[in-house]
Motif scaffolding. Structure first.
Motif, short mmCIF file in Angstrom:
data_model
loop_
_atom_site.label_atom_id
_atom_site.label_comp_id
_atom_site.label_asym_id
_atom_site.label_seq_id
_atom_site.Cartn_x
_atom_site.Cartn_y
_atom_site.Cartn_z
N PHE A 37 0.85 -1.19 0.00
CA PHE A 37 0.00 0.00 0.00
C PHE A 37 0.88 1.25 0.00
N MET A 40 2.31 1.69 -3.40
CA MET A 40 1.31 2.13 -4.36
C MET A 40 1.02 3.62 -4.21
N THR A 41 0.99 4.12 -2.98
CA THR A 41 0.63 5.52 -2.74
C THR A 41 1.84 6.44 -2.62
N ASN A 86 -7.82 8.82 -6.29
CA ASN A 86 -6.89 9.18 -5.22
C ASN A 86 -5.65 9.84 -5.79
N ARG A 88 -1.36 10.16 -5.19
CA ARG A 88 -0.14 9.66 -4.53
C ARG A 88 0.61 10.84 -3.88
N ASP A 96 -8.14 3.82 -7.36
CA ASP A 96 -7.97 2.81 -6.33
C ASP A 96 -9.25 1.98 -6.24
N ARG A 97 -9.16 0.72 -6.66
CA ARG A 97 -10.30 -0.19 -6.46
C ARG A 97 -10.17 -0.71 -5.03
N MET A 98 -11.11 -0.32 -4.20
CA MET A 98 -11.02 -0.62 -2.78
C MET A 98 -12.15 -1.55 -2.36
N HIS A 122 -6.66 -2.84 -1.50
CA HIS A 122 -6.58 -1.80 -2.52
C HIS A 122 -5.94 -2.35 -3.79
N ASP A 124 -4.52 -0.61 -7.71
CA ASP A 124 -4.44 0.47 -8.69
C ASP A 124 -4.99 -0.05 -10.01
N SER A 126 -5.79 2.12 -12.55
CA SER A 126 -5.67 3.26 -13.46
C SER A 126 -5.44 2.84 -14.90
#
Length: 145
Positions: A37, A40-41, A86, A88, A96-98, A122, A124, A126
């Motif tokens: 995570f 990713m962020t 979201n 970064r 973000d598929r949460m 989570h 990504d 995109s």
């Protein structure tokens, strides 16, 4: 070992982007995040812990329906799956598929009420083709793309 330390230790072993938040604390802050995570962020753990899910989507127009569904999960533990726009740490936007849900971890010894945490997985998405997503998520992805 306290709960936050146990969560941090467990999440360090998870090979995918995940977070844990505590709905009993004010504003349901993150109490743990996996290394994936953070990768990713691009945020350091010290920035993530203590903040809630919405800090990644600040300055984006989160629909009231989506916000209501997330709040419902935080209040009840009911499952939520959606795509959030979201940002970064470096300012780049991502989708973000949460998958968010409550996880019962025990009972309060004083009240007998369930003690649970909010777990989020989570991903990504995109660069994922909208046709590969469920219809409602493809529509959201097309809206923000």
């Amino acid at each position: 070992m306290d709960l936050d330390s146990l969560i941090a230790k467990a999440l360090d072993e998870i090979p995918f982007p995940a977070t844990v938040a505590d709905p009993e604390r004010e504003d349901c802050p993150f109490i743990g995040s996996s290394p994936d995570f953070l990768d990713m962020t691009l945020y350091p753990r010290s920035t993530v812990l203590g903040r809630n899910f919405c800090f990644l989507s600040e300055n984006f127009n989160l629909s009231s329906a989506l916000r209501a569904k997330m709040r419902s999960t935080i209040r009840t533990g009911k499952h939520f799956n959606g795509i959030l726009e979201n940002r970064r740490a470096d300012g780049t936007r991502f989708l973000d598929r949460m998958d968010l849900r409550g996880l019962k971890i025990g009972k309060c010894s004083k009240t007998g009420e369930d003690k649970w945490l909010v777990i989020a997985i989570h991903g990504d998405v995109s660069n994922q083709d909208a046709s590969q997503l469920p219809v409602e998520q493809a529509e959201r992805m097309n809206q923000v793309a």
